[in-house]
Scaffold this active site. Structure first.
Site, PDB file in Angstrom:
ATOM      1  N   ASP A  33       0.904  -1.097   0.145  1.00 17.18           N
ATOM      2  CA  ASP A  33       0.020  -0.129   0.018  1.00 17.18           C
ATOM      3  C   ASP A  33       0.863   1.111  -0.005  1.00 17.18           C
ATOM      4  O   ASP A  33       0.670   2.249  -0.680  1.00 17.18           O
ATOM      5  CB  ASP A  33      -0.730  -0.209   1.401  1.00 17.18           C
ATOM      6  CG  ASP A  33      -2.165  -1.065   1.121  1.00 17.18           C
ATOM      7  OD1 ASP A  33      -2.235  -1.460   0.042  1.00 17.18           O
ATOM      8  OD2 ASP A  33      -2.788  -1.440   1.910  1.00 17.18           O
ATOM      9  N   ASP A  35       4.074   1.394  -1.026  1.00 19.04           N
ATOM     10  CA  ASP A  35       4.485   1.719  -2.471  1.00 19.04           C
ATOM     11  C   ASP A  35       3.529   2.210  -3.617  1.00 19.04           C
ATOM     12  O   ASP A  35       3.680   3.203  -4.431  1.00 19.04           O
ATOM     13  CB  ASP A  35       5.038   0.419  -3.158  1.00 19.04           C
ATOM     14  CG  ASP A  35       6.304  -0.075  -2.395  1.00 19.04           C
ATOM     15  OD1 ASP A  35       6.813   0.652  -1.630  1.00 19.04           O
ATOM     16  OD2 ASP A  35       6.504  -1.211  -2.507  1.00 19.04           O
ATOM     17  N   SER A  79      33.113  19.872  21.266  1.00 21.06           N
ATOM     18  CA  SER A  79      33.544  18.702  21.521  1.00 21.06           C
ATOM     19  C   SER A  79      33.284  18.413  23.194  1.00 21.06           C
ATOM     20  O   SER A  79      32.916  19.517  23.883  1.00 21.06           O
ATOM     21  CB  SER A  79      34.831  18.662  21.442  1.00 21.06           C
ATOM     22  OG  SER A  79      35.102  18.602  20.061  1.00 21.06           O
ATOM     23  N   LYS A 121      27.076   7.419  24.000  1.00 30.32           N
ATOM     24  CA  LYS A 121      27.731   8.515  23.149  1.00 30.32           C
ATOM     25  C   LYS A 121      27.979   7.747  21.610  1.00 30.32           C
ATOM     26  O   LYS A 121      28.650   6.621  21.837  1.00 30.32           O
ATOM     27  CB  LYS A 121      29.314   8.450  23.778  1.00 30.32           C
ATOM     28  CG  LYS A 121      30.027   9.369  23.017  1.00 30.32           C
ATOM     29  CD  LYS A 121      31.452   9.918  23.735  1.00 30.32           C
ATOM     30  CE  LYS A 121      32.150  10.662  22.996  1.00 30.32           C
ATOM     31  NZ  LYS A 121      32.513  10.215  21.756  1.00 30.32           N
ATOM     32  N   ARG A 143      29.527  18.506  11.357  1.00 26.75           N
ATOM     33  CA  ARG A 143      30.115  19.328  12.435  1.00 26.75           C
ATOM     34  C   ARG A 143      31.327  20.314  12.228  1.00 26.75           C
ATOM     35  O   ARG A 143      31.154  21.368  12.466  1.00 26.75           O
ATOM     36  CB  ARG A 143      30.672  18.461  13.749  1.00 26.75           C
ATOM     37  CG  ARG A 143      31.101  19.364  14.860  1.00 26.75           C
ATOM     38  CD  ARG A 143      31.775  18.321  16.132  1.00 26.75           C
ATOM     39  NE  ARG A 143      32.279  18.947  16.906  1.00 26.75           N
ATOM     40  CZ  ARG A 143      33.591  19.559  16.935  1.00 26.75           C
ATOM     41  NH1 ARG A 143      34.335  19.430  16.121  1.00 26.75           N
ATOM     42  NH2 ARG A 143      34.119  20.145  18.039  1.00 26.75           N
ATOM     43  N   CYS A 406      46.311 -30.296   3.036  1.00 24.72           N
ATOM     44  CA  CYS A 406      45.860 -30.151   4.562  1.00 24.72           C
ATOM     45  C   CYS A 406      46.758 -30.006   5.392  1.00 24.72           C
ATOM     46  O   CYS A 406      47.792 -30.748   5.530  1.00 24.72           O
ATOM     47  CB  CYS A 406      44.844 -31.408   4.919  1.00 24.72           C
ATOM     48  SG  CYS A 406      44.263 -31.359   6.561  1.00 24.72           S
ATOM     49  N   CYS A 409      46.964 -33.046   8.030  1.00 26.20           N
ATOM     50  CA  CYS A 409      47.157 -34.411   7.755  1.00 26.20           C
ATOM     51  C   CYS A 409      48.000 -34.715   6.509  1.00 26.20           C
ATOM     52  O   CYS A 409      48.416 -35.814   6.218  1.00 26.20           O
ATOM     53  CB  CYS A 409      46.003 -35.329   7.708  1.00 26.20           C
ATOM     54  SG  CYS A 409      44.747 -34.921   6.148  1.00 26.20           S
TER      55      CYS A 409
END
Length: 662
Positions: A33, A35, A79, A121, A143, A406, A409
């Site tokens: 709905d 959309d 700051s 924070k 900032r 491996c 082994c």
């Protein structure tokens, strides 16, 4: 209806839906709905050429900006001074107490007792939004120096939780933090050619990207916590300011605490430190600010910081260090995975020497090389992960080579997707030892007193090469093992014998089917009720089970196709293993079909017993809170799940309320 009027109504309606979904987390309209109305608005704007500046269609464009313009903030973005110990907070608090006492002793109009407001924070990028006298968002800025930032209005508009229009008729500047959630970060990295190194860089890089479409791909979020400038009546307290921010529809974090003593502050620091890795975003501390605005004004500022606030900083959860080597290890499934060996570095309060590298594709994608400086991140108390390299450190580094055989082994390795595997299932010690340990584990066959050391000895000295071999062990041969006397040998045989009588879900989990954990095993047993039924299950039948997706379904089908798998199962059954399923009678209750989350410590239930109780009542027990959660049962020291449930409006029950309902 006049088309311009219709556009205005659609904009108002769609912005309301966006606020419900992105801020309240509770949509009153379906995606379909939404959309439909959105594209109706798009067509009308195209047809009439009439576009409101706060229309949702103005959030994302294909524009690539030539450069960032400068924006001068009406009020400075300060700051904060930082503390890393309670002693530093104590010193700051004592200065405030001294100021208050001196002022009240010499002034006719006393200041109120000190009250501090604590907020998280956030570790993102600070942004400053300005709204005109009509409540329309006119500028979003970084900032910057605190006095002058960069205009990132187009980028800010891609953050869907930010309102494009608010109900306020005073010019306003509001400060917040743009962040990237863990979910957005992981989704972006799964599709990106160059993965992001961390959440903070993800947010900062998105806002400072001149290509706005690229910014939108990162799906940023934001939290707001301060009104920097406002024409009209001033605020008397910080809590009044925060309430104003909330009522104007800005997204806010729900953690806000009032404290009057250092003990209370310490308790909150400990609480946030405990839950920080459970959060869906990064924080690096707590902000502690005086509530009374007049007290703030009288305390004033240093050259750098306000005197009326301080940030308590946690230990770093990200650091850079040198990659010394890569160690390749074999897992239970035979997968051979790389682990980074690092120059020791302090991270989130621990010394980190090893980190995850995942696979060769991950290594190549991140550009990791031996001898390079790497970014290391630790979260959720798991093994740290390498997120990327410091580009300037690559000179003189070496390429990481993929093993050809491996490492355990010496057998041939094969590629499956991005991973490499050792095919020597029976002769590879790490594979077999981990398989036996998993099979004997508490959630599986629950063979008491079984350890990895025992499994290693069984492999090396008694030639155990399959889980079914456990049921063929002989007393005399066990006596040949290190630290195995008559009593220990008999206890192990008794425990193995006892394990033959097991639940079907424990047996299923013990088999080590890839991607099938304890919960999935339980769900599969509930649906199919016998091993025979599960072996014959089709893909469609499997994916119909709750939480079983395509990958898990294919894993199960492939597992039961293996001739060796069926041989092992049949041998276990012939040796007397008797997996059984008892259909539990589900009692009629208010929890039937509901999703329930438990948080905190309950007086009369352990985690296991409350889970079993809820399941007997027909509930689905979940580990995380979402919009789909029906109930949260909260005990002592309830954590972030309680806070999230509160913010989503989920019904929260005490233990007593839960028991009254049943």
């Amino acid at each position: 209806m006049d088309k311009k009027k219709l556009i205005e109504e659609l904009v108002e309606e769609l912005n309301k839906y966006a606020y419900e979904y992105y801020v309240l987390g509770n949509s009153s309209v379906t995606d379909k709905d939404y959309d439909k109305k959105y594209y109706e608005l798009v067509d009308l704007e195209k047809e009439t050429g009439y576009k409101l500046p706060y229309s949702p269609t103005q959030r994302v464009g294909d524009v690539i900006l030539p450069e960032f313009k400068k924006y001068t903030h009406k009020a400075r973005l300060w700051s904060l001074d930082k503390a890393q110990t309670l002693e530093e907070i104590r010193e700051w608090h004592n200065r405030n107490v001294k100021f208050l006492e001196e002022y009240n002793r010499t002034s006719d109009e006393e200041l109120p007792p000190l009250k501090y407001i604590l907020t998280k924070k956030f570790d993102g990028l600070t942004i400053n939004l300005s709204y005109d006298e009509n409540g329309v968002l006119v500028t979003g800025a970084t900032r910057g120096t605190g006095a002058i930032g960069e205009d990132v209005t187009a980028q800010v508009k891609t953050i869907k939780s930010i309102p494009l229009k608010i109900d306020c008729h005073d010019f306003l500047e509001i400060h917040g933090e743009a962040i990237m959630t863990t979910e957005a970060f992981e989704k972006y990295n799964s599709e990106a050619d160059t993965p992001l190194k961390n959440l903070r860089n993800g947010a900062a890089g998105a806002l400072r990207n001149l290509n706005v479409a690229e910014t939108a791909k990162r799906n940023l979020s934001a939290f707001f916590y301060d009104v920097g400038y406002k024409e009209g009546a001033p605020f008397k307290t910080y809590m009044e300011m925060l309430n104003f921010i909330k009522t104007k529809g800005f997204p806010m974090d729900d953690y806000i605490r009032e404290c009057t003593t250092l003990d209370e502050i310490q308790k909150e620091i400990d609480y946030i430190r405990d839950i920080r890795f459970d959060l869906n975003y990064d924080i690096d501390g707590l902000v502690i600010a005086i509530d009374d605005i007049r007290t703030r004004e009288l305390l004033g500022y240093t050259v750098k910081f306000p005197k009326w606030a301080i940030a308590y900083k946690f230990e770093a959860q990200e650091a850079t260090t040198k990659l010394l080597d890569v160690e390749w290890n074999v897992g239970r499934s035979g997968r051979v995975s790389p682990t980074a060996i690092l120059e020791p570095v302090e991270l989130a309060g621990v010394t980190v020497k090893r980190a995850t590298l995942n696979n060769m594709d991950d290594i190549a994608r991140k550009g990791v090389r031996l001898g390079a400086e790497v970014f290391v991140r630790r979260s959720n108390d798991v093994i740290p992960e390498i997120m990327g390299v410091v580009p300037e450190s690559l000179e003189g580094t070496k390429e990481i080579e993929e093993p050809k055989v491996c490492p355990a082994c010496g057998a041939h390795l094969v590629h499956e997707g991005v991973h490499i595997y050792c095919e020597n299932t029976l002769g590879c010690k790490p594979q077999m030892v981990k398989t036996i340990v998993h099979f004997a584990g508490r959630e599986a066959m629950n063979i008491a007193g079984f350890s990895e050391k025992t499994a290693e000895q069984l492999f090396e000295k008694l030639d155990i090469r399959d889980i079914s071999d456990l049921y063929k062990l002989e007393y005399e041969k066990l006596l040949d093992l290190d630290k195995f006397g008559p009593k220990k040998a008999q206890n192990l045989l008794d425990a193995i014998e006892k394990s033959k009588d097991c639940t079907l879900e424990a047996f299923l989990y013990s088999l080590g089917i890839p991607n099938v954990g304890v919960k999935t095993a339980k769900d599969l047993v509930k649906r199919f009720e016998s091993l025979e039924n599960l072996e014959k299950a089709t893909f469609e039948e499997l994916v119909s089970v709750q939480d079983v997706g395509d990958i898990v379904a294919r894993s199960i089908i492939e597992f039961f196709k293996e001739e060796r798998t069926l041989k092992v199962i049949n041998e276990l059954l012939s040796l007397g293993v008797n997996p059984h399923y008892e259909k539990k009678e589900v009692l009629e209750s208010p929890f039937m079909g509901k999703t329930v989350v438990v948080t905190g410590t309950l007086e009369n239930y352990s985690r296991t017993s409350i889970k079993e109780k809820l399941e007997s009542l027909g509930a689905k027990v979940s580990g995380s809170v979402s919009k789909k959660t029906d109930f949260v049962i909260a005990g002592e020291a309830a954590g972030s799940k309680y806070d999230k449930a509160k913010s989503l409006g989920v019904t929260i029950l005490s233990e007593e309320e839960f028991e009254n309902m049943i």
